[in-house]
Write a protein that holds these residues in place. Structure first.
Motif, mmCIF file in Angstrom:
data_model
loop_
_atom_site.group_PDB
_atom_site.id
_atom_site.type_symbol
_atom_site.label_atom_id
_atom_site.label_comp_id
_atom_site.label_asym_id
_atom_site.label_seq_id
_atom_site.Cartn_x
_atom_site.Cartn_y
_atom_site.Cartn_z
ATOM 1 N N ASP A 85 0.827 -1.208 0.000
ATOM 2 C CA ASP A 85 0.000 0.000 0.000
ATOM 3 C C ASP A 85 0.861 1.258 0.000
ATOM 4 N N TRP A 86 1.991 1.217 0.730
ATOM 5 C CA TRP A 86 2.877 2.390 0.754
ATOM 6 C C TRP A 86 3.433 2.678 -0.638
ATOM 7 N N LYS A 109 2.024 1.842 -3.520
ATOM 8 C CA LYS A 109 0.933 2.287 -4.403
ATOM 9 C C LYS A 109 0.485 3.717 -4.092
ATOM 10 N N GLN A 110 0.744 4.174 -2.866
ATOM 11 C CA GLN A 110 0.317 5.515 -2.479
ATOM 12 C C GLN A 110 1.421 6.559 -2.637
ATOM 13 N N PRO A 168 3.400 9.506 -4.087
ATOM 14 C CA PRO A 168 2.903 10.588 -4.945
ATOM 15 C C PRO A 168 3.600 10.574 -6.303
ATOM 16 N N GLY A 182 5.932 7.461 -7.824
ATOM 17 C CA GLY A 182 5.280 6.158 -7.865
ATOM 18 C C GLY A 182 5.522 5.422 -9.167
#
Length: 253
Positions: free
Chosen positions: A92-93, A95-96, A98, A102
């Motif tokens: 999740d980190w 995919k999140q 910025p 990313g």
């Protein structure tokens, strides 16, 4: 033809600023990916020639996997699949993160590891091209196999393969264009955005083409200088001998 580059864009910038922004990301990808590829490629290439069967097998497996899967597929795997395979928090980190980071870091890992597999094969070929007596002489001097590789074999092999590494340096600049498929606004992506915004496709992509050509020429000249600077004495092609004036005396030599 190139007047489109000096027209204002919807964000108030000139379109040439879009291209320069894309060039910056292309250079960051290419330079960063190259150093990753070079460091890993040398280690894997040395591993390919190791007498340890496990090390040689692991190195060969790396080369076969990363060299034979298309770079576009690898780009998708790094961007879409890897976060799903990692633990939930870490995935999740990732995919999140910025934008553009990313997309930048997966593209950097993809280009670095893909190019490393190609460099590894060239390092292996360079090591195998050296006379077998190099290892024997190092052993006679009391050097361990690792010390012989580090101080004698690998430095000579790298100097031999500089011409073939030139194509890899030039190729990694071109492969950065694949990063547009995961949303990184590098040079090709910016040219496409200019084309879609102005419908002047020829001018946008012609400018990008010229920039790619200049990058390739700079890389070629740089590698040519490195080749001449670190060339092994005696390995250069023989030059034509200069004709010496023939002194005649009395009509005879």
């Amino acid at each position: 033809m190139f007047d489109v580059l000096f027209q204002p864009a919807i964000d108030g910038q000139l379109y040439i600023q879009w291209l320069l922004s894309g060039l910056m990301w292309t250079l960051l990808l290419a330079v960063g990916g190259w150093w990753i590829a070079f460091a890993i490629g040398v280690l894997v290439g040395v591993g390919r020639t190791s007498r340890n069967r496990a090390v040689a097998l692991a190195a060969r497996l790396y080369v076969e996997v990363f060299r034979n899967i298309p770079v576009l597929v690898q780009m998708f795997l790094w961007y879409f699949v890897l976060p799903e395979l990692l633990p939930t928090g870490l995935g999740d980190w990732i995919k999140q993160m910025p934008p553009p980071w990313g997309a930048f870091f997966p593209a950097l890992a993809c280009l670095g590891l893909y190019t490393a597999a190609r460099i590894a094969e060239q390092v292996r070929a360079g090591i195998e091209a050296l006379p077998a007596g190099q290892d024997e002489a190092a052993a006679a001097l009391g050097l361990s196999p690792w010390a012989a590789r580090r101080h004698i074999i690998v430095p000579q092999a790298l100097r031999l393969i500089v011409p073939s590494l030139t194509s890899e340096v030039m190729g990694i600049y071109k492969n950065t264009s694949v990063a547009l498929t995961i949303g990184l606004l590098e040079l090709t992506a910016q040219a496409r955005q200019i084309s879609e915004a102005t419908f002047q496709t020829f001018g946008a992509f012609a400018a990008a083409t010229i920039i790619y050509l200049l990058l390739a020429l700079v890389a070629y000249r740089l590698m040519l200088w490195i080749d001449r600077r670190f060339q092994i004495p005696g390995s250069a092609p023989a030059r034509k001998a200069r004709r010496l004036p023939i002194l005649r005396r009395g009509g005879a030599l």
